[in-house]
Design a protein around this motif. Sequence first.
Motif, PDB file in Angstrom:
ATOM      1  N   ARG A  21       0.936  -1.095  -0.030  1.00 23.32           N
ATOM      2  CA  ARG A  21       0.031   0.016   0.101  1.00 23.32           C
ATOM      3  C   ARG A  21       0.949   1.407   0.002  1.00 23.32           C
ATOM      4  O   ARG A  21       1.826   1.343   0.528  1.00 23.32           O
ATOM      5  CB  ARG A  21      -0.960   0.009   1.421  1.00 23.32           C
ATOM      6  N   THR A  22       0.335   2.215  -0.614  1.00 21.70           N
ATOM      7  CA  THR A  22       1.183   3.292  -1.107  1.00 21.70           C
ATOM      8  C   THR A  22       0.534   4.640  -0.234  1.00 21.70           C
ATOM      9  O   THR A  22      -0.777   4.778  -0.559  1.00 21.70           O
ATOM     10  CB  THR A  22       1.500   3.938  -2.350  1.00 21.70           C
ATOM     11  N   VAL A  23       1.211   5.291   0.807  1.00 29.57           N
ATOM     12  CA  VAL A  23       0.605   6.449   1.322  1.00 29.57           C
ATOM     13  C   VAL A  23       1.819   7.657   1.022  1.00 29.57           C
ATOM     14  O   VAL A  23       2.810   7.788   1.476  1.00 29.57           O
ATOM     15  CB  VAL A  23       0.459   6.167   2.842  1.00 29.57           C
ATOM     16  N   LEU A  24       1.494   8.541   0.479  1.00 32.71           N
ATOM     17  CA  LEU A  24       2.142   9.970   0.015  1.00 32.71           C
ATOM     18  C   LEU A  24       3.726   9.327  -0.505  1.00 32.71           C
ATOM     19  O   LEU A  24       4.551   9.748  -0.072  1.00 32.71           O
ATOM     20  CB  LEU A  24       2.511  10.569   1.490  1.00 32.71           C
ATOM     21  N   ARG A  25       3.642   8.330  -1.280  1.00 35.99           N
ATOM     22  CA  ARG A  25       4.677   7.698  -2.014  1.00 35.99           C
ATOM     23  C   ARG A  25       5.466   6.771  -1.169  1.00 35.99           C
ATOM     24  O   ARG A  25       6.441   6.514  -1.725  1.00 35.99           O
ATOM     25  CB  ARG A  25       5.677   9.075  -2.663  1.00 35.99           C
ATOM     26  N   LEU A  26       5.113   6.589   0.053  1.00 43.53           N
ATOM     27  CA  LEU A  26       5.940   5.655   0.856  1.00 43.53           C
ATOM     28  C   LEU A  26       5.041   4.296   0.662  1.00 43.53           C
ATOM     29  O   LEU A  26       3.773   4.154   0.911  1.00 43.53           O
ATOM     30  CB  LEU A  26       6.127   5.913   2.132  1.00 43.53           C
ATOM     31  N   ARG A  27       5.701   3.169   0.320  1.00 46.16           N
ATOM     32  CA  ARG A  27       5.004   1.884   0.316  1.00 46.16           C
ATOM     33  C   ARG A  27       5.469   1.212   1.651  1.00 46.16           C
ATOM     34  O   ARG A  27       6.323   1.239   2.271  1.00 46.16           O
ATOM     35  CB  ARG A  27       5.858   1.275  -0.681  1.00 46.16           C
ATOM     36  N   PHE A  28       4.068   0.644   1.799  1.00 45.59           N
ATOM     37  CA  PHE A  28       4.011  -0.132   3.224  1.00 45.59           C
ATOM     38  C   PHE A  28       3.741  -1.746   2.895  1.00 45.59           C
ATOM     39  O   PHE A  28       2.957  -1.835   1.772  1.00 45.59           O
ATOM     40  CB  PHE A  28       2.863   0.493   4.247  1.00 45.59           C
ATOM     41  N   TRP A  29       4.050  -2.640   3.743  1.00 45.57           N
ATOM     42  CA  TRP A  29       3.438  -4.099   3.686  1.00 45.57           C
ATOM     43  C   TRP A  29       2.348  -3.966   4.576  1.00 45.57           C
ATOM     44  O   TRP A  29       2.433  -3.762   5.952  1.00 45.57           O
ATOM     45  CB  TRP A  29       4.466  -5.020   4.135  1.00 45.57           C
ATOM     46  N   GLU A  30       1.175  -3.857   4.196  1.00 45.74           N
ATOM     47  CA  GLU A  30      -0.020  -3.889   5.059  1.00 45.74           C
ATOM     48  C   GLU A  30      -0.568  -5.332   5.667  1.00 45.74           C
ATOM     49  O   GLU A  30      -0.722  -6.251   4.725  1.00 45.74           O
ATOM     50  CB  GLU A  30      -1.120  -3.195   4.343  1.00 45.74           C
ATOM     51  N   ALA A  31      -0.847  -5.480   6.754  1.00 40.17           N
ATOM     52  CA  ALA A  31      -1.530  -6.853   7.206  1.00 40.17           C
ATOM     53  C   ALA A  31      -2.910  -6.546   7.907  1.00 40.17           C
ATOM     54  O   ALA A  31      -2.654  -5.649   8.854  1.00 40.17           O
ATOM     55  CB  ALA A  31      -0.510  -7.517   8.244  1.00 40.17           C
ATOM     56  N   ASP A  32      -3.612  -7.052   7.581  1.00 39.82           N
ATOM     57  CA  ASP A  32      -4.886  -7.001   8.301  1.00 39.82           C
ATOM     58  C   ASP A  32      -5.287  -7.960   9.469  1.00 39.82           C
ATOM     59  O   ASP A  32      -4.787  -9.200   8.944  1.00 39.82           O
ATOM     60  CB  ASP A  32      -6.160  -7.173   7.426  1.00 39.82           C
ATOM     61  N   ILE A  33      -5.702  -7.724  10.642  1.00 36.50           N
ATOM     62  CA  ILE A  33      -5.764  -8.518  11.593  1.00 36.50           C
ATOM     63  C   ILE A  33      -7.321  -8.798  12.072  1.00 36.50           C
ATOM     64  O   ILE A  33      -7.831  -7.601  12.318  1.00 36.50           O
ATOM     65  CB  ILE A  33      -4.858  -8.325  12.849  1.00 36.50           C
ATOM     66  N   THR A  34      -7.842  -9.641  12.016  1.00 35.34           N
ATOM     67  CA  THR A  34      -9.259  -9.826  12.184  1.00 35.34           C
ATOM     68  C   THR A  34      -9.630  -9.529  13.517  1.00 35.34           C
ATOM     69  O   THR A  34      -8.801 -10.461  14.518  1.00 35.34           O
ATOM     70  CB  THR A  34      -9.791 -11.171  11.576  1.00 35.34           C
TER      71      THR A  34
END
Length: 251
Positions: A21-34
């Motif tokens: 996921r990119t936020v203001l040109r910074l890429r993240f590895w996004e993890a959803d926790i239920t």
Amino acid sequence: MFGLIQWTDQKQRRRAPLRERTVLRLRFWEADITRRDRTPSALLRRRCAAAARQLQRLGVTRAVFPEGFPHLEEFERYNIRPADPLPMYRALTGELVQAALEARGQSGRSAVVAVCADHLTAEVRQAVTALCIRNRYVLLCAPDRNGTFCRQLRREYGVPLAQTGDMEQLRRAAVVVQFSPRAGAFPEQTVLELYPGGTLPENALGLEAGEEQLPDGCDRRQLLAALWTAGAIRPGQVAVLPVKPPEQAPV
């Protein structure tokens, strides 16, 4: 890359791989926790540990967590810790002091500001320089061999920067910026603790542009710290708001 941990109430039959996921040109590895209202704490911890293992395999060591996240220890076991906002706050020293003076009803033209540190590091020099540009009276309580740094600022900016370790002189300061823990602050002063383990200022931070791109639910300090560390935002883009005085109960 940083990790981005998000709560979700959507049931996942299979654990989805991490997403970019990119936020203001910074890429993240996004993890959803239920997480649902009745999800057992032990199950949440196992889900956090599984996400942490995935992030570790990708080389993630810093992450942005939800506000008040209760399971940081599960990520710390895999050497993943929250993004550190302290460097960003130190770089915003000038803005933080200005907001503190505004909250006190004072201005940089008349109020005295003091900076205390054990060592005259590059961060301290940068902060003192920014304060000298904004404020008329600045006291430096830090080692400055032969007063070289003080003379340099007086010569370049024409400011009366004074070096002192005298507590009576420090008493004159309306705002004291501490880059190292220091005893002896006075009750009438506003103290900004900008050192590891200190209580960071409560000022709300905003962005001049790009606010709508920030994901909801994240710890705002950690998110801005990640963006700051990666160079996605800079001092001129961050607005520091004065701390609102507590509301008094009606008599």
